[in-house]
Design a protein around this motif. Structure first.
Motif, PDB file in Angstrom:
ATOM      1  N   GLU A  30      -9.830 -14.680  18.729  1.00 19.94           N
ATOM      2  CA  GLU A  30     -10.848 -13.687  19.014  1.00 19.94           C
ATOM      3  C   GLU A  30      -9.489 -12.209  19.078  1.00 19.94           C
ATOM      4  O   GLU A  30      -9.723 -11.791  18.509  1.00 19.94           O
ATOM      5  CB  GLU A  30     -11.053 -13.811  20.572  1.00 19.94           C
ATOM      6  CG  GLU A  30     -12.050 -14.436  20.402  1.00 19.94           C
ATOM      7  CD  GLU A  30     -12.891 -15.129  21.401  1.00 19.94           C
ATOM      8  OE1 GLU A  30     -12.857 -14.216  22.683  1.00 19.94           O
ATOM      9  OE2 GLU A  30     -13.655 -16.026  21.945  1.00 19.94           O
ATOM     10  N   PHE A  31      -8.951 -12.419  20.159  1.00 17.70           N
ATOM     11  CA  PHE A  31      -7.055 -12.066  19.865  1.00 17.70           C
ATOM     12  C   PHE A  31      -7.248 -11.625  18.246  1.00 17.70           C
ATOM     13  O   PHE A  31      -6.586 -10.385  17.780  1.00 17.70           O
ATOM     14  CB  PHE A  31      -6.337 -12.469  20.185  1.00 17.70           C
ATOM     15  CG  PHE A  31      -6.322 -12.539  21.688  1.00 17.70           C
ATOM     16  CD1 PHE A  31      -7.091 -11.250  22.545  1.00 17.70           C
ATOM     17  CD2 PHE A  31      -5.666 -13.443  22.660  1.00 17.70           C
ATOM     18  CE1 PHE A  31      -8.093 -11.940  23.747  1.00 17.70           C
ATOM     19  CE2 PHE A  31      -6.078 -13.539  23.539  1.00 17.70           C
ATOM     20  CZ  PHE A  31      -6.169 -12.483  24.427  1.00 17.70           C
ATOM     21  N   LEU A  32      -6.759 -12.284  17.578  1.00 13.42           N
ATOM     22  CA  LEU A  32      -6.437 -12.241  15.819  1.00 13.42           C
ATOM     23  C   LEU A  32      -6.982 -11.244  15.213  1.00 13.42           C
ATOM     24  O   LEU A  32      -7.571 -10.654  14.444  1.00 13.42           O
ATOM     25  CB  LEU A  32      -5.820 -13.220  15.486  1.00 13.42           C
ATOM     26  CG  LEU A  32      -5.283 -13.506  14.068  1.00 13.42           C
ATOM     27  CD1 LEU A  32      -4.345 -12.505  13.797  1.00 13.42           C
ATOM     28  CD2 LEU A  32      -5.213 -15.022  13.363  1.00 13.42           C
ATOM     29  N   HIS A  33      -8.637 -11.695  15.603  1.00 14.52           N
ATOM     30  CA  HIS A  33      -9.684 -11.426  14.491  1.00 14.52           C
ATOM     31  C   HIS A  33      -9.707  -9.072  14.900  1.00 14.52           C
ATOM     32  O   HIS A  33      -9.834  -8.623  14.182  1.00 14.52           O
ATOM     33  CB  HIS A  33     -10.847 -11.698  15.357  1.00 14.52           C
ATOM     34  CG  HIS A  33     -12.490 -11.362  14.279  1.00 14.52           C
ATOM     35  ND1 HIS A  33     -12.848  -9.298  15.296  1.00 14.52           N
ATOM     36  CD2 HIS A  33     -12.997 -11.188  13.486  1.00 14.52           C
ATOM     37  CE1 HIS A  33     -13.956  -9.088  14.511  1.00 14.52           C
ATOM     38  NE2 HIS A  33     -13.652 -10.048  13.550  1.00 14.52           N
ATOM     39  N   GLU A  45      -7.237  -8.099  16.567  1.00 11.42           N
ATOM     40  CA  GLU A  45      -6.247  -7.192  15.636  1.00 11.42           C
ATOM     41  C   GLU A  45      -6.509  -6.616  14.479  1.00 11.42           C
ATOM     42  O   GLU A  45      -6.159  -5.893  13.698  1.00 11.42           O
ATOM     43  CB  GLU A  45      -4.930  -8.081  15.851  1.00 11.42           C
ATOM     44  CG  GLU A  45      -3.998  -8.084  16.706  1.00 11.42           C
ATOM     45  CD  GLU A  45      -3.436  -6.450  17.549  1.00 11.42           C
ATOM     46  OE1 GLU A  45      -3.536  -5.548  16.876  1.00 11.42           O
ATOM     47  OE2 GLU A  45      -3.191  -6.153  18.871  1.00 11.42           O
ATOM     48  N   MET A  46      -7.081  -7.314  13.742  1.00  7.96           N
ATOM     49  CA  MET A  46      -7.232  -7.522  11.540  1.00  7.96           C
ATOM     50  C   MET A  46      -8.090  -6.279  12.139  1.00  7.96           C
ATOM     51  O   MET A  46      -7.797  -5.103  11.328  1.00  7.96           O
ATOM     52  CB  MET A  46      -8.092  -8.699  11.953  1.00  7.96           C
ATOM     53  CG  MET A  46      -7.691  -9.201  10.632  1.00  7.96           C
ATOM     54  SD  MET A  46      -8.294 -11.108  10.153  1.00  7.96           S
ATOM     55  CE  MET A  46      -9.878 -10.230  10.936  1.00  7.96           C
ATOM     56  N   GLU A  75      -6.144  -3.384  12.502  1.00  7.84           N
ATOM     57  CA  GLU A  75      -5.503  -3.005  11.829  1.00  7.84           C
ATOM     58  C   GLU A  75      -5.667  -2.231  10.356  1.00  7.84           C
ATOM     59  O   GLU A  75      -5.838  -1.603   9.793  1.00  7.84           O
ATOM     60  CB  GLU A  75      -4.764  -4.157  11.359  1.00  7.84           C
ATOM     61  CG  GLU A  75      -3.727  -4.157  10.157  1.00  7.84           C
ATOM     62  CD  GLU A  75      -2.856  -3.109  10.143  1.00  7.84           C
ATOM     63  OE1 GLU A  75      -2.449  -2.879  11.577  1.00  7.84           O
ATOM     64  OE2 GLU A  75      -1.997  -2.175   9.670  1.00  7.84           O
ATOM     65  N   LEU A  76      -7.693  -2.782  10.314  1.00  6.28           N
ATOM     66  CA  LEU A  76      -8.229  -2.213   9.120  1.00  6.28           C
ATOM     67  C   LEU A  76      -8.799  -1.349   8.926  1.00  6.28           C
ATOM     68  O   LEU A  76      -8.384   0.351   8.216  1.00  6.28           O
ATOM     69  CB  LEU A  76      -8.556  -3.336   8.945  1.00  6.28           C
ATOM     70  CG  LEU A  76      -8.804  -4.370   7.986  1.00  6.28           C
ATOM     71  CD1 LEU A  76      -9.717  -4.976   7.269  1.00  6.28           C
ATOM     72  CD2 LEU A  76      -7.976  -4.197   6.173  1.00  6.28           C
ATOM     73  N   MET A 110       1.276  -7.578  15.223  1.00  6.46           N
ATOM     74  CA  MET A 110      -0.291  -7.777  15.799  1.00  6.46           C
ATOM     75  C   MET A 110       0.358  -8.823  16.130  1.00  6.46           C
ATOM     76  O   MET A 110      -0.397  -9.617  17.012  1.00  6.46           O
ATOM     77  CB  MET A 110      -0.864  -8.372  14.333  1.00  6.46           C
ATOM     78  CG  MET A 110      -1.285  -6.446  13.141  1.00  6.46           C
ATOM     79  SD  MET A 110      -1.125  -7.885  11.159  1.00  6.46           S
ATOM     80  CE  MET A 110      -3.307  -7.950  11.815  1.00  6.46           C
ATOM     81  N   VAL A 116      -1.118 -10.203  20.164  1.00  8.99           N
ATOM     82  CA  VAL A 116      -1.586 -11.230  20.047  1.00  8.99           C
ATOM     83  C   VAL A 116      -1.213 -12.244  21.253  1.00  8.99           C
ATOM     84  O   VAL A 116      -1.552 -13.570  21.616  1.00  8.99           O
ATOM     85  CB  VAL A 116      -2.037 -12.048  19.069  1.00  8.99           C
ATOM     86  CG1 VAL A 116      -2.226 -13.342  19.263  1.00  8.99           C
ATOM     87  CG2 VAL A 116      -3.557 -11.225  18.291  1.00  8.99           C
TER      88      VAL A 116
END
Lengths: 158, 158
Positions: free
Chosen positions: A15-18, A20-21, A24-25, B47, B51
């Motif tokens: 969830e955190f990585l998503h 951030e992604m 970022e995008l 990132m 996280v």
């Protein structure tokens, strides 16, 4: 200590990585206009698709031998959803003509968002990756599909 | 069926998503020159940092009360590593002056890479996120740090 940390990371890391992604995008890719947003959405959908394909390729052979389309959909709603989101989909409906409606009443990637009708327009960027993930997994299971998402009220999603 | 899919996704989801993220940042962000690459590396590191911070904030209170720096490092090598990579760090060394060397002999994010000395220069982009992750977790645990990675031969990493 092991258990607690394990639980923490299962759900949270993805969830955190998503999150951030998505951030970022949005910060680097998007023109303010709808063209830029569309591009970021399709980048996210594409990433989801490839991750879904890759996950699908890891499935045990017996999973790949589903006979009925409905069995595949049930697999997505139960097993895939639990593996990715630690919960099952809340309902699955079909018109028996190839259209399926999957409903999650508390979709984890929407739960962290502020709620309220004014935030609804923010929702698509939290859904694009998962649409791709479903499309990619279906593709590995031999089903070409079109996957779209809609949110009538947060954090429910179809 | 539950178990198999669960195992599949624990490790794979994060790894696949990480791979997509690296590929995406490289395709859109990088000028061919070293300036562009540096930018992408620092985006990935950032990132990872956020996280790591977010994961750290979810830790149970007793984890946050480590007395010794070495205990924190042991926690990273055992618990955090298992939670994220499903394995422990292979070794931890220190000069007892605030420098710690963590070594993973088969770092999961490097395992999928083609091996051979000619690929070594590709390694940094698969390490930046994890450097940030360590720095972010340490930061939540109250330790300011500088985290760098080096690879002498794939897939070992310090």
């Amino acid at each position: 200590r092991w258990t607690v940390v394990g639980r923490m990371a299962d759900a949270a890391l993805f969830e955190f990585l998503h999150m951030e992604m998505v951030a970022e995008l949005w910060s680097h890719h998007s023109d303010p206009g709808p063209g830029g947003q569309k591009m970021s959405l399709s980048v996210l959908e594409g990433m989801g698709f490839r991750v879904g394909q890759a996950l699908g390729e890891r499935l045990p052979q017996e999973t790949l031998a589903f006979r009925e389309e409905l069995d595949v959909l049930k697999f997505l709603c139960k097993d895939l959803w639990v593996a990715v989101f630690q919960k099952q989909m809340d309902s699955l409906r079909t018109n028996h003509q190839g259209t399926y409606v999957l409903q999650d009443n508390s979709f984890p990637l929407l739960i962290r968002m502020a709620s309220g009708p004014q935030y609804l327009e923010e929702a698509p960027k939290f859904l694009a990756f998962t649409c791709g993930l479903l499309r990619g997994t279906l593709s590995t299971l031999g089903i070409k599909s079109l996957v779209t998402a809609s949110v009538a009220s947060l954090p429910t999603c179809e």
